[in-house]
Design an enzyme around this catalytic site. Structure first.
Site, PDB file in Angstrom:
ATOM      1  N   LYS A  15     -42.683  41.770  -0.914  1.00  0.00           N
ATOM      2  CA  LYS A  15     -43.881  42.287  -0.251  1.00  0.00           C
ATOM      3  C   LYS A  15     -44.543  41.222   0.635  1.00  0.00           C
ATOM      4  O   LYS A  15     -44.227  40.028   0.523  1.00  0.00           O
ATOM      5  CB  LYS A  15     -44.862  42.779  -1.320  1.00  0.00           C
ATOM      6  CG  LYS A  15     -44.358  43.956  -2.171  1.00  0.00           C
ATOM      7  CD  LYS A  15     -45.436  44.357  -3.182  1.00  0.00           C
ATOM      8  CE  LYS A  15     -45.004  45.482  -4.101  1.00  0.00           C
ATOM      9  NZ  LYS A  15     -46.064  45.819  -5.095  1.00  0.00           N
ATOM     10  N   PHE A  65     -56.938  53.422  -5.548  1.00  0.00           N
ATOM     11  CA  PHE A  65     -56.366  52.241  -4.901  1.00  0.00           C
ATOM     12  C   PHE A  65     -55.304  52.588  -3.843  1.00  0.00           C
ATOM     13  O   PHE A  65     -54.722  51.700  -3.237  1.00  0.00           O
ATOM     14  CB  PHE A  65     -55.786  51.273  -5.947  1.00  0.00           C
ATOM     15  CG  PHE A  65     -54.702  51.863  -6.827  1.00  0.00           C
ATOM     16  CD1 PHE A  65     -53.382  51.898  -6.412  1.00  0.00           C
ATOM     17  CD2 PHE A  65     -55.020  52.383  -8.078  1.00  0.00           C
ATOM     18  CE1 PHE A  65     -52.387  52.433  -7.218  1.00  0.00           C
ATOM     19  CE2 PHE A  65     -54.024  52.924  -8.892  1.00  0.00           C
ATOM     20  CZ  PHE A  65     -52.702  52.954  -8.466  1.00  0.00           C
ATOM     21  N   ARG A 103     -36.407  44.617 -13.304  1.00  0.00           N
ATOM     22  CA  ARG A 103     -37.783  44.864 -13.794  1.00  0.00           C
ATOM     23  C   ARG A 103     -38.206  43.761 -14.767  1.00  0.00           C
ATOM     24  O   ARG A 103     -39.344  43.329 -14.764  1.00  0.00           O
ATOM     25  CB  ARG A 103     -37.861  46.215 -14.510  1.00  0.00           C
ATOM     26  CG  ARG A 103     -37.803  47.420 -13.607  1.00  0.00           C
ATOM     27  CD  ARG A 103     -39.045  47.636 -12.798  1.00  0.00           C
ATOM     28  NE  ARG A 103     -40.147  48.214 -13.535  1.00  0.00           N
ATOM     29  CZ  ARG A 103     -41.228  48.739 -12.958  1.00  0.00           C
ATOM     30  NH1 ARG A 103     -41.341  48.752 -11.632  1.00  0.00           N
ATOM     31  NH2 ARG A 103     -42.198  49.240 -13.674  1.00  0.00           N
ATOM     32  N   THR A 109     -46.933  44.847 -14.037  1.00  0.00           N
ATOM     33  CA  THR A 109     -47.516  45.166 -12.731  1.00  0.00           C
ATOM     34  C   THR A 109     -48.716  44.278 -12.406  1.00  0.00           C
ATOM     35  O   THR A 109     -48.844  43.790 -11.284  1.00  0.00           O
ATOM     36  CB  THR A 109     -47.972  46.646 -12.738  1.00  0.00           C
ATOM     37  OG1 THR A 109     -46.871  47.452 -13.164  1.00  0.00           O
ATOM     38  CG2 THR A 109     -48.428  47.085 -11.374  1.00  0.00           C
ATOM     39  N   ARG A 123     -44.115  38.104 -11.189  1.00  0.00           N
ATOM     40  CA  ARG A 123     -45.470  38.594 -10.927  1.00  0.00           C
ATOM     41  C   ARG A 123     -46.555  37.704 -11.553  1.00  0.00           C
ATOM     42  O   ARG A 123     -47.731  37.872 -11.229  1.00  0.00           O
ATOM     43  CB  ARG A 123     -45.585  40.035 -11.406  1.00  0.00           C
ATOM     44  CG  ARG A 123     -44.857  40.965 -10.435  1.00  0.00           C
ATOM     45  CD  ARG A 123     -44.714  42.331 -10.982  1.00  0.00           C
ATOM     46  NE  ARG A 123     -44.477  43.307  -9.919  1.00  0.00           N
ATOM     47  CZ  ARG A 123     -44.355  44.603 -10.157  1.00  0.00           C
ATOM     48  NH1 ARG A 123     -44.441  45.078 -11.378  1.00  0.00           N
ATOM     49  NH2 ARG A 123     -44.148  45.437  -9.158  1.00  0.00           N
ATOM     50  N   HIS A 148     -41.680  44.620  -5.378  1.00  0.00           N
ATOM     51  CA  HIS A 148     -41.489  45.959  -5.936  1.00  0.00           C
ATOM     52  C   HIS A 148     -40.066  46.056  -6.473  1.00  0.00           C
ATOM     53  O   HIS A 148     -39.137  45.534  -5.862  1.00  0.00           O
ATOM     54  CB  HIS A 148     -41.669  47.034  -4.860  1.00  0.00           C
ATOM     55  CG  HIS A 148     -41.089  48.355  -5.255  1.00  0.00           C
ATOM     56  ND1 HIS A 148     -41.782  49.258  -6.038  1.00  0.00           N
ATOM     57  CD2 HIS A 148     -39.871  48.900  -5.047  1.00  0.00           C
ATOM     58  CE1 HIS A 148     -41.006  50.305  -6.279  1.00  0.00           C
ATOM     59  NE2 HIS A 148     -39.840  50.115  -5.683  1.00  0.00           N
TER      60      HIS A 148
HETATM   61  P1  GTP Z   1     -43.973  48.647  -8.132  1.00  0.00           P
HETATM   62  O1  GTP Z   1     -42.716  47.915  -8.486  1.00  0.00           O
HETATM   63  O2  GTP Z   1     -44.706  48.001  -6.960  1.00  0.00           O
HETATM   64  O3  GTP Z   1     -43.778  50.125  -7.959  1.00  0.00           O
HETATM   65  O4  GTP Z   1     -44.950  48.418  -9.362  1.00  0.00           O
HETATM   66  P2  GTP Z   1     -44.896  49.099 -10.786  1.00  0.00           P
HETATM   67  O5  GTP Z   1     -43.778  50.086 -10.886  1.00  0.00           O
HETATM   68  O6  GTP Z   1     -44.950  47.996 -11.775  1.00  0.00           O
HETATM   69  O7  GTP Z   1     -46.274  49.861 -10.783  1.00  0.00           O
HETATM   70  P3  GTP Z   1     -46.624  51.295 -10.172  1.00  0.00           P
HETATM   71  O8  GTP Z   1     -45.452  51.943  -9.544  1.00  0.00           O
HETATM   72  O9  GTP Z   1     -47.401  52.010 -11.212  1.00  0.00           O
HETATM   73  O10 GTP Z   1     -47.670  50.879  -9.030  1.00  0.00           O
HETATM   74  C1  GTP Z   1     -47.256  50.571  -7.700  1.00  0.00           C
HETATM   75  C2  GTP Z   1     -48.208  49.523  -7.133  1.00  0.00           C
HETATM   76  O11 GTP Z   1     -49.522  50.065  -7.121  1.00  0.00           O
HETATM   77  C3  GTP Z   1     -48.299  48.266  -7.993  1.00  0.00           C
HETATM   78  O12 GTP Z   1     -47.348  47.302  -7.599  1.00  0.00           O
HETATM   79  C4  GTP Z   1     -49.708  47.802  -7.745  1.00  0.00           C
HETATM   80  O13 GTP Z   1     -49.779  47.001  -6.545  1.00  0.00           O
HETATM   81  C5  GTP Z   1     -50.468  49.092  -7.510  1.00  0.00           C
HETATM   82  N1  GTP Z   1     -51.136  49.577  -8.707  1.00  0.00           N
HETATM   83  C6  GTP Z   1     -50.599  50.265  -9.744  1.00  0.00           C
HETATM   84  N2  GTP Z   1     -51.511  50.571 -10.671  1.00  0.00           N
HETATM   85  C7  GTP Z   1     -52.661  50.059 -10.212  1.00  0.00           C
HETATM   86  C8  GTP Z   1     -54.006  50.053 -10.713  1.00  0.00           C
HETATM   87  O14 GTP Z   1     -54.317  50.572 -11.781  1.00  0.00           O
HETATM   88  N3  GTP Z   1     -54.928  49.431  -9.950  1.00  0.00           N
HETATM   89  C9  GTP Z   1     -54.617  48.853  -8.775  1.00  0.00           C
HETATM   90  N4  GTP Z   1     -55.578  48.268  -8.080  1.00  0.00           N
HETATM   91  N5  GTP Z   1     -53.379  48.846  -8.255  1.00  0.00           N
HETATM   92  C10 GTP Z   1     -52.422  49.437  -8.966  1.00  0.00           C
HETATM   93 MG    MG Z   2     -43.394  51.624  -9.445  1.00  0.00          MG
END
Ligand code: GTP
Ligand code: MG
Length: 245
Positions: A15, A65, A103, A109, A123, A148
């Site tokens: 990213k 968000f 992962r 996250t 992360r 991601h």
């Molecule tokens: P990705 O690999 O980026 O998809 O992350 P993830 O699978 O661990 O998390 P998810 O798909 O639920 O969320 C995608 C992205 O949204 C995350 O990488 C965060 O940047 C953002 N995000 C997710 N949940 C939250 C939240 O509760 N608050 C905020 N501010 N951002 C969030």
């Molecule tokens: Mg995700």
């Protein structure tokens, strides 16, 4: 279809915060074949259009968000005055248990949780940034978490097909069916046309190779039927890096 586990694939996005902080080499080292046993199947530098960002994060539409998530992945937050630097690196890794292996190295996250629960994961180097309204009141937070990675195999398929054309992946590494297209498809403002309309751009021409699922979707949509693959996701991919969307 019987799936060879050695052919498992996952999507990784490096990213804008990782690019800005010159962490690309470090991330690639942690994900290297030596450490993970996984191989590159695809790699590209992508300017993330609004359409691509919305399709990638479709599951988060409507959340508080969501707008900041789009601005983040589009590079607007890390390069507000330097639009030419806005991009992400999209990668496909392939090999046994690819989704889970990557992962695990990414970690939780939320970067604060990552530091606490899994020191050393990618992360853990991320940041939490307060989100403010026009008056400066804090209304939430943004998670700048550098990378991601697809969460499960079904997501990996949807995401790899969104970010990559079949021709971006070496033929013997492809795991999803591809087909040679036989029709002209044009796109303008969220609409599909079979003939050129003023202001429309050509999405696919006869002879182009495309994911079978995209061609199935275009056939359905051109007949006025609905499709699980959205027109937006097809347009975002075949017009990627073209400045036409
Ligand atoms: P990705 O690999 O980026 O998809 O992350 P993830 O699978 O661990 O998390 P998810 O798909 O639920 O969320 C995608 C992205 O949204 C995350 O990488 C965060 O940047 C953002 N995000 C997710 N949940 C939250 C939240 O509760 N608050 C905020 N501010 N951002 C969030
Ligand atoms: Mg995700």
């Amino acid at each position: 279809m019987e799936q060879n586990e050695e052919m498992d694939q996952t999507l990784v996005l490096i990213k804008p915060d990782a690019l800005k902080n010159s962490l690309t080499g470090y991330v690639l080292s942690l994900l290297s074949e030596f450490h993970t046993g996984l191989r590159f199947a695809g790699a590209k530098i992508v300017y993330v259009s609004n359409l691509l960002a919305e399709e990638h994060y479709a599951e988060h539409r409507g959340k508080i968000f969501f707008p900041s998530l789009l601005e983040y992945i589009m590079g607007q937050l890390h390069y507000p005055d330097e639009p030419w630097k806005r991009r992400v690196i999209a990668l496909v890794y392939q090999g046994h248990d690819a989704v889970q292996k990557i992962r695990d190295i990414c970690g939780p996250t939320n970067p604060h949780v990552a530091r606490e629960k899994k020191p050393g994961c990618i992360r853990a180097l991320g940041a939490l940034v307060p989100l403010k309204d026009a008056e400066g009141n804090v209304i939430g937070e943004r998670m700048d978490n550098l990378i991601h990675a697809s969460a499960v195999r079904e997501d990996a398929e949807r995401e790899i097909k969104l970010w990559f054309n079949p021709s971006d992946i070496p033929p013997f590494m492809r795991t999803y069916p591809a087909e040679v297209n036989e029709s002209f498809y044009y796109y303008r403002d969220g609409r599909l046309f079979l003939n050129h309309e003023p202001g429309s751009v050509c999405l696919l021409a006869p002879g182009d190779i495309a994911w079978k699922s995209d061609l199935d979707a275009l056939r359905l949509l051109s007949q006025g039927s609905s499709s699980t693959t959205s027109l937006g996701s097809v347009a975002a991919k075949y017009l990627m890096n073209t400045e036409k969307i």
